[in-house]
Design a protein around this motif. Sequence first.
Motif, PDB file in Angstrom:
ATOM      1  N   LEU A   1      -4.747   6.310  -8.858  1.00 26.52           N
ATOM      2  CA  LEU A   1      -4.457   7.627  -9.432  1.00 26.52           C
ATOM      3  C   LEU A   1      -5.681   8.143 -10.174  1.00 26.52           C
ATOM      4  CD1 LEU A   1      -2.511   9.933 -10.183  1.00 26.52           C
ATOM      5  CD2 LEU A   1      -1.793   8.558 -12.142  1.00 26.52           C
ATOM      6  N   VAL A   2      -6.336   7.265 -10.913  1.00 19.90           N
ATOM      7  CA  VAL A   2      -7.528   7.641 -11.679  1.00 19.90           C
ATOM      8  C   VAL A   2      -8.630   8.129 -10.742  1.00 19.90           C
ATOM      9  CG1 VAL A   2      -9.386   6.750 -13.134  1.00 19.90           C
ATOM     10  CG2 VAL A   2      -7.024   6.119 -13.628  1.00 19.90           C
ATOM     11  N   PHE A   3      -8.912   7.389  -9.692  1.00 22.34           N
ATOM     12  CA  PHE A   3      -9.996   7.777  -8.778  1.00 22.34           C
ATOM     13  C   PHE A   3      -9.658   9.066  -8.032  1.00 22.34           C
ATOM     14  CE2 PHE A   3     -11.292   3.240  -9.085  1.00 22.34           C
ATOM     15  CZ  PHE A   3     -12.618   3.453  -9.405  1.00 22.34           C
ATOM     16  N   ILE A   4      -8.428   9.182  -7.559  1.00 25.83           N
ATOM     17  CA  ILE A   4      -8.035  10.403  -6.849  1.00 25.83           C
ATOM     18  C   ILE A   4      -8.145  11.617  -7.766  1.00 25.83           C
ATOM     19  CG2 ILE A   4      -6.076  11.605  -5.801  1.00 25.83           C
ATOM     20  CD1 ILE A   4      -5.197   8.880  -4.675  1.00 25.83           C
ATOM     21  N   GLU A   5      -7.744  11.460  -9.013  1.00 22.80           N
ATOM     22  CA  GLU A   5      -7.849  12.565  -9.968  1.00 22.80           C
ATOM     23  C   GLU A   5      -9.299  12.937 -10.233  1.00 22.80           C
ATOM     24  OE1 GLU A   5      -4.687  14.101 -12.015  1.00 22.80           O
ATOM     25  OE2 GLU A   5      -4.838  13.899  -9.840  1.00 22.80           O
ATOM     26  N   LEU A   6     -10.197  11.958 -10.244  1.00 23.56           N
ATOM     27  CA  LEU A   6     -11.615  12.258 -10.445  1.00 23.56           C
ATOM     28  C   LEU A   6     -12.164  13.096  -9.290  1.00 23.56           C
ATOM     29  CD1 LEU A   6     -13.282   8.998 -11.850  1.00 23.56           C
ATOM     30  CD2 LEU A   6     -12.850  11.154 -13.021  1.00 23.56           C
ATOM     31  N   PHE A   7     -11.783  12.761  -8.070  1.00 17.11           N
ATOM     32  CA  PHE A   7     -12.239  13.543  -6.921  1.00 17.11           C
ATOM     33  C   PHE A   7     -11.648  14.952  -6.958  1.00 17.11           C
ATOM     34  CE2 PHE A   7     -13.512   9.420  -5.355  1.00 17.11           C
ATOM     35  CZ  PHE A   7     -14.567   9.692  -4.502  1.00 17.11           C
ATOM     36  N   ARG A   8     -10.397  15.067  -7.361  1.00 16.20           N
ATOM     37  CA  ARG A   8      -9.793  16.395  -7.464  1.00 16.20           C
ATOM     38  C   ARG A   8     -10.464  17.213  -8.555  1.00 16.20           C
ATOM     39  NH1 ARG A   8      -3.674  13.952  -6.842  1.00 16.20           N
ATOM     40  NH2 ARG A   8      -3.522  14.174  -4.570  1.00 16.20           N
ATOM     41  N   HIS A   9     -10.776  16.573  -9.660  1.00 16.27           N
ATOM     42  CA  HIS A   9     -11.473  17.267 -10.744  1.00 16.27           C
ATOM     43  C   HIS A   9     -12.848  17.748 -10.281  1.00 16.27           C
ATOM     44  CE1 HIS A   9     -13.358  18.149 -14.564  1.00 16.27           C
ATOM     45  NE2 HIS A   9     -14.254  17.190 -14.375  1.00 16.27           N
TER      46      HIS A   9
ATOM     47  N   MET B   1       0.822  -1.204   0.000  1.00 11.83           N
ATOM     48  CA  MET B   1       0.000   0.000   0.000  1.00 11.83           C
ATOM     49  C   MET B   1       0.857   1.255   0.000  1.00 11.83           C
ATOM     50  SD  MET B   1      -2.891  -1.311  -0.292  1.00 11.83           S
ATOM     51  CE  MET B   1      -3.790   0.236  -0.304  1.00 11.83           C
ATOM     52  N   ARG B   2       2.010   1.209   0.654  1.00  5.18           N
ATOM     53  CA  ARG B   2       2.896   2.374   0.647  1.00  5.18           C
ATOM     54  C   ARG B   2       3.431   2.629  -0.762  1.00  5.18           C
ATOM     55  NH1 ARG B   2       6.883   1.157   4.707  1.00  5.18           N
ATOM     56  NH2 ARG B   2       5.069   1.272   6.079  1.00  5.18           N
ATOM     57  N   PHE B   3       3.830   1.560  -1.429  1.00  5.74           N
ATOM     58  CA  PHE B   3       4.313   1.688  -2.801  1.00  5.74           C
ATOM     59  C   PHE B   3       3.196   2.193  -3.707  1.00  5.74           C
ATOM     60  CE2 PHE B   3       5.132  -0.117  -7.030  1.00  5.74           C
ATOM     61  CZ  PHE B   3       6.396   0.369  -7.271  1.00  5.74           C
ATOM     62  N   TRP B   4       1.979   1.685  -3.493  1.00  7.85           N
ATOM     63  CA  TRP B   4       0.825   2.099  -4.293  1.00  7.85           C
ATOM     64  C   TRP B   4       0.515   3.575  -4.055  1.00  7.85           C
ATOM     65  CZ3 TRP B   4      -4.534  -0.870  -4.242  1.00  7.85           C
ATOM     66  CH2 TRP B   4      -5.218  -0.574  -5.428  1.00  7.85           C
ATOM     67  N   MET B   5       0.652   4.015  -2.810  1.00  6.58           N
ATOM     68  CA  MET B   5       0.385   5.419  -2.495  1.00  6.58           C
ATOM     69  C   MET B   5       1.371   6.342  -3.208  1.00  6.58           C
ATOM     70  SD  MET B   5       0.225   7.325   1.224  1.00  6.58           S
ATOM     71  CE  MET B   5       1.966   7.021   1.562  1.00  6.58           C
ATOM     72  N   TYR B   6       2.655   5.973  -3.208  1.00  7.54           N
ATOM     73  CA  TYR B   6       3.653   6.802  -3.868  1.00  7.54           C
ATOM     74  C   TYR B   6       3.431   6.854  -5.381  1.00  7.54           C
ATOM     75  CZ  TYR B   6       6.230   6.755   0.548  1.00  7.54           C
ATOM     76  OH  TYR B   6       6.600   6.916   1.864  1.00  7.54           O
ATOM     77  N   GLY B   7       2.816   5.822  -5.925  1.00  6.84           N
ATOM     78  CA  GLY B   7       2.536   5.809  -7.356  1.00  6.84           C
ATOM     79  C   GLY B   7       1.203   6.405  -7.732  1.00  6.84           C
ATOM     80  N   SER B   8       0.486   6.960  -6.737  1.00  6.65           N
ATOM     81  CA  SER B   8      -0.858   7.496  -6.994  1.00  6.65           C
ATOM     82  C   SER B   8      -0.938   9.005  -6.840  1.00  6.65           C
ATOM     83  CB  SER B   8      -1.867   6.834  -6.042  1.00  6.65           C
ATOM     84  OG  SER B   8      -1.880   5.435  -6.207  1.00  6.65           O
ATOM     85  N   ALA B   9       0.216   9.682  -6.753  1.00  9.84           N
ATOM     86  CA  ALA B   9       0.259  11.144  -6.653  1.00  9.84           C
ATOM     87  C   ALA B   9      -0.594  11.656  -5.498  1.00  9.84           C
ATOM     88  CB  ALA B   9      -0.193  11.790  -7.970  1.00  9.84           C
ATOM     89  N   VAL B  10      -0.489  10.977  -4.348  1.00 15.29           N
ATOM     90  CA  VAL B  10      -1.221  11.411  -3.160  1.00 15.29           C
ATOM     91  C   VAL B  10      -0.533  12.594  -2.511  1.00 15.29           C
ATOM     92  CG1 VAL B  10      -1.966  10.731  -0.840  1.00 15.29           C
ATOM     93  CG2 VAL B  10      -2.161   9.114  -2.737  1.00 15.29           C
ATOM     94  N   LEU B  11       0.796  12.561  -2.451  1.00 15.88           N
ATOM     95  CA  LEU B  11       1.569  13.508  -1.661  1.00 15.88           C
ATOM     96  C   LEU B  11       2.227  14.605  -2.482  1.00 15.88           C
ATOM     97  CD1 LEU B  11       3.336  10.827   0.577  1.00 15.88           C
ATOM     98  CD2 LEU B  11       1.183  12.035   1.024  1.00 15.88           C
ATOM     99  N   TYR B  12       2.117  14.548  -3.784  1.00 13.92           N
ATOM    100  CA  TYR B  12       2.773  15.538  -4.638  1.00 13.92           C
ATOM    101  C   TYR B  12       1.991  15.646  -5.944  1.00 13.92           C
ATOM    102  CZ  TYR B  12       4.814  10.919  -5.346  1.00 13.92           C
ATOM    103  OH  TYR B  12       4.988   9.572  -5.467  1.00 13.92           O
ATOM    104  N   PRO B  13       2.194  16.729  -6.690  1.00 16.04           N
ATOM    105  CA  PRO B  13       1.432  16.927  -7.926  1.00 16.04           C
ATOM    106  C   PRO B  13       1.687  15.822  -8.935  1.00 16.04           C
ATOM    107  CG  PRO B  13       2.525  18.954  -7.256  1.00 16.04           C
ATOM    108  CD  PRO B  13       3.068  17.865  -6.388  1.00 16.04           C
TER     109      PRO B  13
END
Length: 298
Positions: free
Chosen positions: A246-254, A212-224
């Motif tokens: 990354l896709v879901f997080i970007e949808l919420f940001r959008h 999950m830590r590796f997945w988080m770093y690859g999902s642009a949670v902590l940086y643009p």
Amino acid sequence: MPETAVAETAPATPLKELAQRHGLASSGRLASPLEYAGQLWGYRHFITAHAKAKTTSQLGSTNLGTLWQVVTPIMNALVYYIIFGVIIGTGAGAGNFIAYLCIGVFVFGFTQQVVGQGANAITANLGIIRALHFPRGSLPLSVALVEIRNFITAMCVLLVIVLMSGEPINVEWLLILPAMFLLALFNTGLALFFARLGSKLRDIKQLIPFIMRFWMYGSAVLYPVTRFTDHLHGWKLHLIEANPMLVFIELFRHSLMEDVKLAGTPGLLWTEAVIWTAIVSVGGFLYFWRGEKVYGRG
């Protein structure tokens, strides 16, 4: 000689037909996926009751109780903001970094909890599995239900944070409703998948925090997300941008932010989200269903 009457006997009803007529089935037969889905629906009250009991047992002994459902992601976001936003300064280029970071932390935290709790859904309930007869999928579904409820509560807090950070309310905020629905289905599939995986490979639970830590770093949670586009090209960039979280997080940001740079066009992100939801929800259900007869053995 007197004529003897021979009584005609009706042909015996085949046992298979008789069993089907009365709703009986072989005790060792694996139900079809549709039948199994129907069984789970029949146990919906058990699932909701188990989810409620699970929440009570987890938080009932604490002073803050259910408030921990919203305090935990807020504290995580605060820690990440101090480290990555203030000290390291990774927020450059993200615009409203407070909202950007909190959305990533809250959304990813939902999936992180589902995966961690889902992996324990079978192994933590061996007593009830061996004592009672019920569709075992009820257990990971109750895990998903608990976390969905928690996420809805956390989203109310997130909306307040986003509003206080300076983002205006607009009609696009309504897009979080279908985004939440898709993410809930996606995570339900993950709960089912990791429930069976955790019952087969007990050591996977030790690896999940690293995964999950590796997945988080690859999902642009902590940086643009632009950090990826600036440093990756070709298939590496396409692989990162296809990451479902990354896709879901970007949808919420959008949905909640104005003038935010995304990993793709909104249309592409919605298409990818629907595809990932279908693959993971159906795939997770079928993967768990195939192991229904072996849970609790050994």
